[in-house]
Structure formats: structure tokens, C-alpha cells
Enzyme design. Structure first.
Site, PDB file in Angstrom:
ATOM      1  CG  LEU A 196      -1.965  -1.141   1.247  1.00 43.58           C
ATOM      2  CD1 LEU A 196      -2.769  -1.097   2.544  1.00 43.58           C
ATOM      3  CD2 LEU A 196      -2.887  -1.099   0.042  1.00 43.58           C
ATOM      4  N   UNK A 197       2.072   1.171  -0.477  1.00 44.27           N
ATOM      5  CA  UNK A 197       2.983   2.312  -0.517  1.00 44.27           C
ATOM      6  C   UNK A 197       2.794   3.084  -1.823  1.00 44.27           C
ATOM      7  N   GLY A 198       3.183   4.337  -1.818  1.00 44.00           N
ATOM      8  CA  GLY A 198       3.094   5.152  -3.021  1.00 44.00           C
ATOM      9  C   GLY A 198       3.960   4.647  -4.158  1.00 44.00           C
ATOM     10  CB  THR A 212       3.048  -0.579  -4.047  1.00 44.73           C
ATOM     11  OG1 THR A 212       3.165  -0.387  -2.635  1.00 44.73           O
ATOM     12  CG2 THR A 212       2.698  -2.027  -4.324  1.00 44.73           C
ATOM     13  NE  ARG A 214      -1.547   1.443  -4.350  1.00 41.09           N
ATOM     14  CZ  ARG A 214      -1.613   2.414  -3.443  1.00 41.09           C
ATOM     15  NH1 ARG A 214      -0.567   2.672  -2.674  1.00 41.09           N
ATOM     16  NH2 ARG A 214      -2.694   3.130  -3.293  1.00 41.09           N
TER      17      ARG A 214
END
EC number: 1.11.1.9
Length: 201
Positions: A46-48, A50, A98
């Protein structure tokens, strides 16, 4: 000194460590990867970055895996709680959310672990001791102290998701890269190692 730090202090290479695959089963000894070039990253779904980093990890494994690269991903929830899924949920999160679009990692993923603090996986305690700071940003630190959820806090802590550690064919860590250094840009360093031929390790 905690057990992870004791193990890290005694180790000479990553071959002293093992980790359990994300899908379960027996732990994988990194000693079974002797002679390979390893790219180790702490990952989060869930990272920017990813999408960028996971797809680039896949690309490096696809292109350079046949020549001796092994990419290893270690999900970690210590940075902004951006890997808050359970182990059994992570692959579906990657496939449908994602990066999404049916994405499947073609590299080895391991069970969630901590990379900093007293509960750090011994492998990451060792990597941090061997390479105290990223080569591209020696001043890299956690940018928001309010997000630090571990103790003790050390100068060599991993600062965020997707820090990278490049390990030579003898199991010795060679270079650490910050979260801002794109995974795909490590390719020249990997190529340089691959061009040296097989290790006698």
C-alpha cells in the site's frame, strides 16, 4: 543484546539466515542461494511506490534471473502501516489492488517481518550492520518521527519501504540503496557483478 543482533554479529554472510516463504512451508535457507547475486528489499503493498518497485523487481528477475540474479521481497508493516494485510492476503492485494491488473510477483516473497527494532528479522539486523547507510543517500532517515513504532531506534535503521540491499555471490552485502533509488536503476551494478562470472564461494 537481543537474539537478532547476536545472530547478526556472529554472521559473516547472508547464508547464515533463513526465512519462511509467504505461502508457508519450511524456511528457505539463504545458503541454498550460494553463488547467486541477491537483491533484497523490504516491500509493502500500500505504498506510493508499490506499483513502480514491484513491477521493476519483476522486470529485473525476468531479465537477469536466468543469469544468476535472485530477487527477494520481505513484506513489512513498520512504515506507515502500509503492509497491514495478513500473509495470506498479500498476494491477492498485489493481484487485484496494487499493482493490480492480475499482477503476480515472479520473485520470492517471504512472510511479513520487522526490519527495525528489537524484533527485527536477523537478516535485516545483519544487513543494517554490514551497510549502515544507503550509498545514494548517506543521510537517509525516517522523515516523520511520529511514524517510528519500533525500539530501539538506531542510526542504521531502514528508513521506509523499498530500501534495497545488493548482495554478492559470496553472500556478502555490497551496496544499500534508499527508497528513492529506483529498483530498475540497480541493473548496472547487478550487470557488473554478473559479468565477473561465478563465485568460488
Amino acid at each position: 543484546m537481543c537474539a537478532a543482533r547476536l545472530a547478526a554479529a556472529a554472521a559473516q554472510s547472508v547464508y547464515a539466515f533463513s526465512a519462511r516463504p509467504l505461502t508457508g512451508g519450511e524456511p528457505v535457507s539463504l545458503g541454498s542461494l550460494r553463488g547467486k547475486i541477491l537483491l533484497i528489499e523490504n516491500v509493502a503493498s500500500l505504498u506510493g511506490t508499490t506499483v513502480r518497485d514491484y513491477t521493476q523487481m519483476n522486470e529485473l528477475q525476468r531479465r537477469l534471473g536466468p543469469r544468476g540474479l535472485v530477487v527477494l521481497g520481505f513484506p513489512c508493516n513498520q512504515f506507515g502501516h502500509q503492509e497491514n494485510a495478513k500473509n495470506e492476503e498479500i498476494l491477492n492485494s498485489l493481484k487485484y489492488v496494487r499493482p493490480g491488473g492480475g499482477f503476480e510477483p515472479n520473485f520470492m516473497l517471504f512472510e511479513k517481518c520487522e526490519v527495525n527494532g528489537a524484533g527485527a528479522h536477523p537478516l535485516f539486523a545483519f544487513l543494517r550492520e554490514a551497510l549502515p547507510a544507503p550509498s545514494d543517500d548517506a543521510t537517509a532517515l525516517m522523515t516523520d518521527p511520529k511514524l517510528i513504532t519500533w525500539s530501539p531506534v538506531c542510526r542504521n535503521d531502514v528508513a521506509w519501504n523499498f530500501e534495497k540491499f545488493l548482495v554478492g555471490p559470496d553472500g556478502v552485502p555490497l551496496r544499500r540503496y534508499s527508497r528513492r533509488f529506483q529498483t530498475i536503476d540497480i541493473e548496472p551494478d547487478i550487470e557488473a557483478l554478473l559479468s565477473q562470472g561465478p563465485s568460488c564461494a
